[in-house]
Design a protein around this motif. Structure first.
Motif, PDB file in Angstrom:
ATOM      1  N   ALA A  79       0.884  -1.161   0.000  1.00  0.00           N
ATOM      2  CA  ALA A  79       0.000   0.000   0.000  1.00  0.00           C
ATOM      3  C   ALA A  79       0.922   1.212   0.000  1.00  0.00           C
ATOM      4  O   ALA A  79       2.035   1.159   0.550  1.00  0.00           O
ATOM      5  N   LYS A  80       0.471   2.298  -0.636  1.00  0.00           N
ATOM      6  CA  LYS A  80       1.308   3.499  -0.734  1.00  0.00           C
ATOM      7  C   LYS A  80       0.494   4.736  -0.390  1.00  0.00           C
ATOM      8  O   LYS A  80      -0.685   4.826  -0.729  1.00  0.00           O
ATOM      9  N   LEU A  81       1.154   5.676   0.248  1.00  0.00           N
ATOM     10  CA  LEU A  81       0.602   7.009   0.460  1.00  0.00           C
ATOM     11  C   LEU A  81       1.531   7.953  -0.297  1.00  0.00           C
ATOM     12  O   LEU A  81       2.697   8.105   0.074  1.00  0.00           O
ATOM     13  N   VAL A  82       1.018   8.551  -1.381  1.00  0.00           N
ATOM     14  CA  VAL A  82       1.864   9.311  -2.299  1.00  0.00           C
ATOM     15  C   VAL A  82       1.522  10.792  -2.278  1.00  0.00           C
ATOM     16  O   VAL A  82       0.372  11.179  -2.054  1.00  0.00           O
ATOM     17  N   ARG A  83       2.553  11.620  -2.522  1.00  0.00           N
ATOM     18  CA  ARG A  83       2.353  13.069  -2.628  1.00  0.00           C
ATOM     19  C   ARG A  83       3.497  13.692  -3.403  1.00  0.00           C
ATOM     20  O   ARG A  83       4.525  13.063  -3.639  1.00  0.00           O
TER      21      ARG A  83
ATOM     22  N   PHE B 167       8.679  13.550  -6.079  1.00  0.00           N
ATOM     23  CA  PHE B 167       7.581  12.660  -5.699  1.00  0.00           C
ATOM     24  C   PHE B 167       7.999  11.878  -4.460  1.00  0.00           C
ATOM     25  O   PHE B 167       9.114  11.350  -4.398  1.00  0.00           O
ATOM     26  N   PHE B 168       7.108  11.803  -3.472  1.00  0.00           N
ATOM     27  CA  PHE B 168       7.423  11.156  -2.201  1.00  0.00           C
ATOM     28  C   PHE B 168       6.318  10.169  -1.869  1.00  0.00           C
ATOM     29  O   PHE B 168       5.137  10.459  -2.056  1.00  0.00           O
ATOM     30  N   TYR B 169       6.706   8.981  -1.384  1.00  0.00           N
ATOM     31  CA  TYR B 169       5.676   8.036  -0.967  1.00  0.00           C
ATOM     32  C   TYR B 169       6.140   7.116   0.145  1.00  0.00           C
ATOM     33  O   TYR B 169       7.298   6.774   0.255  1.00  0.00           O
ATOM     34  N   LYS B 170       5.152   6.774   0.975  1.00  0.00           N
ATOM     35  CA  LYS B 170       5.328   5.835   2.073  1.00  0.00           C
ATOM     36  C   LYS B 170       4.809   4.483   1.608  1.00  0.00           C
ATOM     37  O   LYS B 170       3.790   4.425   0.918  1.00  0.00           O
ATOM     38  N   CYS B 171       5.484   3.397   1.994  1.00  0.00           N
ATOM     39  CA  CYS B 171       5.060   2.035   1.649  1.00  0.00           C
ATOM     40  C   CYS B 171       4.872   1.234   2.927  1.00  0.00           C
ATOM     41  O   CYS B 171       5.627   1.400   3.883  1.00  0.00           O
ATOM     42  N   ASP B 172       3.904   0.322   2.904  1.00  0.00           N
ATOM     43  CA  ASP B 172       3.667  -0.500   4.090  1.00  0.00           C
ATOM     44  C   ASP B 172       4.336  -1.869   3.988  1.00  0.00           C
ATOM     45  O   ASP B 172       4.055  -2.753   4.796  1.00  0.00           O
ATOM     46  N   ASN B 173       5.198  -2.037   2.998  1.00  0.00           N
ATOM     47  CA  ASN B 173       5.960  -3.277   2.852  1.00  0.00           C
ATOM     48  C   ASN B 173       7.263  -2.921   2.148  1.00  0.00           C
ATOM     49  O   ASN B 173       7.315  -1.967   1.372  1.00  0.00           O
ATOM     50  N   PHE B 174       8.294  -3.690   2.415  1.00  0.00           N
ATOM     51  CA  PHE B 174       9.585  -3.432   1.796  1.00  0.00           C
ATOM     52  C   PHE B 174       9.589  -3.864   0.337  1.00  0.00           C
ATOM     53  O   PHE B 174       8.912  -4.827  -0.043  1.00  0.00           O
ATOM     54  N   TYR B 175      10.358  -3.153  -0.472  1.00  0.00           N
ATOM     55  CA  TYR B 175      10.516  -3.506  -1.876  1.00  0.00           C
ATOM     56  C   TYR B 175      11.174  -4.882  -1.974  1.00  0.00           C
ATOM     57  O   TYR B 175      12.121  -5.186  -1.255  1.00  0.00           O
TER      58      TYR B 175
END
Length: 182
Positions: free
Chosen positions: A71-75, A130-138
């Motif tokens: 899941a990502k939170l992007v901005r 562009f910046f984003y948070k992820c709830d799992n590692f790549y």
């Protein structure tokens, strides 16, 4: 913060409350309690990513498969992009739906993209951070993608095709019906 449900189940547009005065502005970009209360989603973000792109750069449509889904939170911190999410969850009520939104340093909006969605963006300004948070590692072996111009979705990327800058890797992504999405 205002939250708007999109056409994709579990995908939200977040509009922060911004306090501006002659000194500049202040905003809370993320608050776990408020986010969970307003969306019902409970991601545990573990990785932050940032990219800088010049005008015309199209990144996507990317996703992570299986237990490595993200899941990502992007901005957007600087500039403007057209941000796109595609629901590729076969059992979802919104399977195959596409959401696109302009994200910019001016509007300060964010989009939360749930696990099981493909994601991409195109830079509309001269540059965009562009910046984003992820709830799992790549996880490289779980990486997947769908070609940006797949006719199944008919995404309007705003810019002319000849003005797009696409990585060689993204140019050869499979069509939706060929992508391994489970």
């Amino acid at each position: 913060m205002q939250v708007q449900q999109t056409e994709i189940e579990g995908c939200f547009i977040l509009e922060p409350t911004v306090f501006e005065d002659k000194r500049g502005y202040f905003m809370e970009s993320y608050n776990q309690e408020k986010f969970e209360h307003l969306t019902g989603a409970k991601p545990h973000f573990v990785q932050d990513n940032e990219s800088l792109s010049v005008k015309g750069v199209l990144r996507g449509l990317h996703f992570q498969k299986g237990v490595h889904a993200q899941a990502k939170l992007v901005r957007v911190l600087e500039g403007e992009v057209l941000d796109v999410a595609v629901d590729i969850r076969p059992n979802s009520k919104t399977f195959g739906k596409v959401v696109s939104i302009l994200l910019s340093s001016q509007n300060k909006n964010q989009m939360f993209i749930p696990r099981g969605c493909a994601h991409g963006f195109v830079t509309l300004s001269d540059t965009a951070k562009f910046f984003y948070k992820c709830d799992n590692f790549y996880h490289a072996a779980s990486e997947g993608g769908i070609i940006y111009n797949d006719p199944t979705f008919n995404i309007d990327w705003i810019l002319n095709t000849e003005d797009l800058i696409i990585s060689e890797k993204d140019k050869i992504l499979p069509a939706f019906n060929e992508a391994i999405i489970h």
